[in-house]
Scaffold this motif. Structure first.
Motif, PDB file in Angstrom:
ATOM      1  N   UNK A  24       0.756  -1.135  -0.047  1.00 32.79           N
ATOM      2  CA  UNK A  24       0.029   0.091   0.055  1.00 32.79           C
ATOM      3  C   UNK A  24       0.890   1.360   0.050  1.00 32.79           C
ATOM      4  N   UNK A  25       0.068   2.323  -0.596  1.00 27.24           N
ATOM      5  CA  UNK A  25       0.839   3.543  -0.414  1.00 27.24           C
ATOM      6  C   UNK A  25       1.125   4.272   0.852  1.00 27.24           C
ATOM      7  N   UNK A  26       2.100   4.925   1.115  1.00 31.61           N
ATOM      8  CA  UNK A  26       2.598   5.445   2.448  1.00 31.61           C
ATOM      9  C   UNK A  26       2.113   6.937   2.375  1.00 31.61           C
ATOM     10  N   UNK A  27       1.846   7.562   3.721  1.00 33.43           N
ATOM     11  CA  UNK A  27       1.604   8.954   3.915  1.00 33.43           C
ATOM     12  C   UNK A  27       2.430   9.499   4.797  1.00 33.43           C
ATOM     13  N   UNK A  28       2.882  10.603   4.800  1.00 36.82           N
ATOM     14  CA  UNK A  28       3.616  11.307   5.753  1.00 36.82           C
ATOM     15  C   UNK A  28       2.838  11.944   6.710  1.00 36.82           C
ATOM     16  N   UNK A  29       2.747  11.582   8.108  1.00 38.13           N
ATOM     17  CA  UNK A  29       2.062  12.516   8.896  1.00 38.13           C
ATOM     18  C   UNK A  29       2.943  12.699  10.072  1.00 38.13           C
ATOM     19  N   UNK A  30       3.407  13.897  10.118  1.00 39.15           N
ATOM     20  CA  UNK A  30       4.198  14.586  11.261  1.00 39.15           C
ATOM     21  C   UNK A  30       5.544  13.740  10.997  1.00 39.15           C
ATOM     22  N   UNK A  31       6.156  12.947  11.990  1.00 34.95           N
ATOM     23  CA  UNK A  31       7.525  12.408  12.007  1.00 34.95           C
ATOM     24  C   UNK A  31       7.258  11.140  11.485  1.00 34.95           C
ATOM     25  N   UNK A  32       6.201  10.362  11.108  1.00 35.87           N
ATOM     26  CA  UNK A  32       6.209   9.008  10.777  1.00 35.87           C
ATOM     27  C   UNK A  32       5.385   8.844   9.462  1.00 35.87           C
ATOM     28  N   UNK A  33       5.344   7.594   8.994  1.00 28.09           N
ATOM     29  CA  UNK A  33       4.685   7.337   7.736  1.00 28.09           C
ATOM     30  C   UNK A  33       3.499   6.284   8.280  1.00 28.09           C
ATOM     31  N   UNK A  34       2.381   6.392   7.581  1.00 26.14           N
ATOM     32  CA  UNK A  34       1.354   5.627   7.816  1.00 26.14           C
ATOM     33  C   UNK A  34       0.675   4.829   6.538  1.00 26.14           C
ATOM     34  N   UNK A  35       0.490   3.610   6.643  1.00 25.38           N
ATOM     35  CA  UNK A  35       0.335   2.540   5.599  1.00 25.38           C
ATOM     36  C   UNK A  35      -1.317   2.157   5.842  1.00 25.38           C
ATOM     37  N   UNK A  36      -1.989   2.019   4.995  1.00 30.32           N
ATOM     38  CA  UNK A  36      -3.289   1.294   5.024  1.00 30.32           C
ATOM     39  C   UNK A  36      -3.366  -0.236   5.448  1.00 30.32           C
ATOM     40  N   UNK A  37      -4.263  -0.471   6.348  1.00 30.72           N
ATOM     41  CA  UNK A  37      -4.049  -1.832   7.065  1.00 30.72           C
ATOM     42  C   UNK A  37      -5.438  -2.420   6.937  1.00 30.72           C
ATOM     43  N   UNK A  38      -5.631  -3.355   6.034  1.00 31.04           N
ATOM     44  CA  UNK A  38      -6.954  -4.179   5.959  1.00 31.04           C
ATOM     45  C   UNK A  38      -6.623  -5.275   6.852  1.00 31.04           C
TER      46      UNK A  38
END
Length: 348
Positions: A58-72
């Protein structure tokens, strides 16, 4: 005839580590060449540590100082499309509490803007964090008021904390005991462990009062709960913000990937590819987690690792039928799995 494989990063501490998804591809190819008559369901999952999201597509999004990945969560009847797994930005292998705090606050702001609640999975494993864990609460946050303010700011998040240890924050088996493991004769280590215990006892005395939850059985103090001592106390700091600790990180990730469903039906064997096999990794790693899931379907489990440092009695207690030491590197993995395939899925 089917085979179910669950693959973590191969040879993680060796000279040529292989990412979980690449190890899965090597395993499927090797087993398929040795036993082409077998259908293979293979899953790549993280090890429960900070880089676990690397195994999530999945694609990553930078949020603050971390990355977030959709997790189904494929283990549920309806996948939770709104869940996210977070990972340190770049290639950092440890959590920086300040970066994690900024990321969680950013995700909370997103959730509030959308008027919804977001599940955020934070895999901490049991690796030391990069800095003082209490900085997650804010500068100088060893006070209940600052912890309460941080908790209120994250109220829109359902935080799931994945650990690979049952170690509580305090006590004889608490976080400070990790310093002394194997170094009990070192006076300097003993002094450092005592100082760490005293500092966290002072913190917990204040924070437990606002963060502990009623329990029907056992202590209600948050600092006594299993897993709170993970990652230099980072798990405790996250739990104080309202997060819930899952000490079986490998089992959680395997369930979410849909492994339990795959074990239903005509499965000859389940195979766990583990980064290593030691008493600690057996207790909290993929081999025992897969064995628990497979026991429901009466499917035997075998484990393959670059190195094996446990005896057969421990394996039997964990429900693992056999273990194979492959050696280091992708080629060694492929060669060993070819032999394992011939043993466990022979032509009939």
């Amino acid at each position: 005839m089917r085979v179910v494989m669950v693959c973590q990063e191969w040879d993680a501490t060796g000279p040529h580590p292989v990412a979980a998804d690449s190890a899965r591809d090597v395993a499927v190819r090797a087993w398929g060449e040795a036993a082409p008559h077998v259908e293979i369901d293979a899953f790549a999952i993280g090890d429960g540590g900070p880089r676990s999201a690397d195994a999530v597509a999945g694609s990553r999004s930078r949020v603050g100082g971390i990355d977030a990945v959709p997790f189904a969560d494929q283990g549920r009847s309806e996948a939770d499309a709104g869940a996210l797994m977070v990972v340190p930005s770049g290639r950092d292998s440890r959590w920086n509490p300040l970066d994690l705090a900024s990321g969680l606050l950013g995700l909370a702001a997103m959730a509030q803007a959308d008027a919804r609640r977001i599940t955020v999975i934070v895999p901490v494993g049991n690796a030391d964090c990069a800095g003082d864990a209490t900085l997650l609460w804010g500068s100088g946050a060893e006070t209940p008021s600052l912890v309460g303010a941080a908790r209120a700011g994250l109220a829109s998040l359902d935080i799931v904390i994945l650990t690979t240890t049952d170690r509580p924050l305090l006590g004889f088996h608490g976080m400070s005991s990790a310093l002394r493991d194997g170094r009990e004769a070192d006076a300097a280590v003993s002094v450092a462990a005592q100082a760490q215990e005293e500092r966290w006892t002072g913190i917990a005395r204040e924070v437990d009062a606002v963060s502990s939850r009623p329990m029907l059985v056992g202590s209600s103090r948050l600092s006594d709960q299993p897993g709170t001592g993970a990652a230099s106390g980072l798990a405790y700091c996250l739990a104080a913000l309202g997060g819930r600790i899952v000490t079986d990180a490998a089992g959680y990730l395997a369930d979410a990937a849909g492994v339990a469903r795959a074990l239903e039906g005509d499965v000859a064997v389940a195979v766990a590819l583990s980064p290593t096999l030691s008493p600690t990794s057996l207790d909290h790693g993929i081999a025992s987690a897969l064995a628990r899931a497979a026991s429901v379907a009466a499917v035997p489990v075998v484990a393959v690792a670059p190195e094996v440092h446990i005896g057969r009695r421990d394996l039997m207690a964990a429900g693992v039928a056999a273990v194979y030491e492959a050696g280091h590197g992708a080629d060694a993995l492929a060669a060993q799995l070819g032999r394992v395939a011939q043993t466990w899925t022979p032509r009939t």
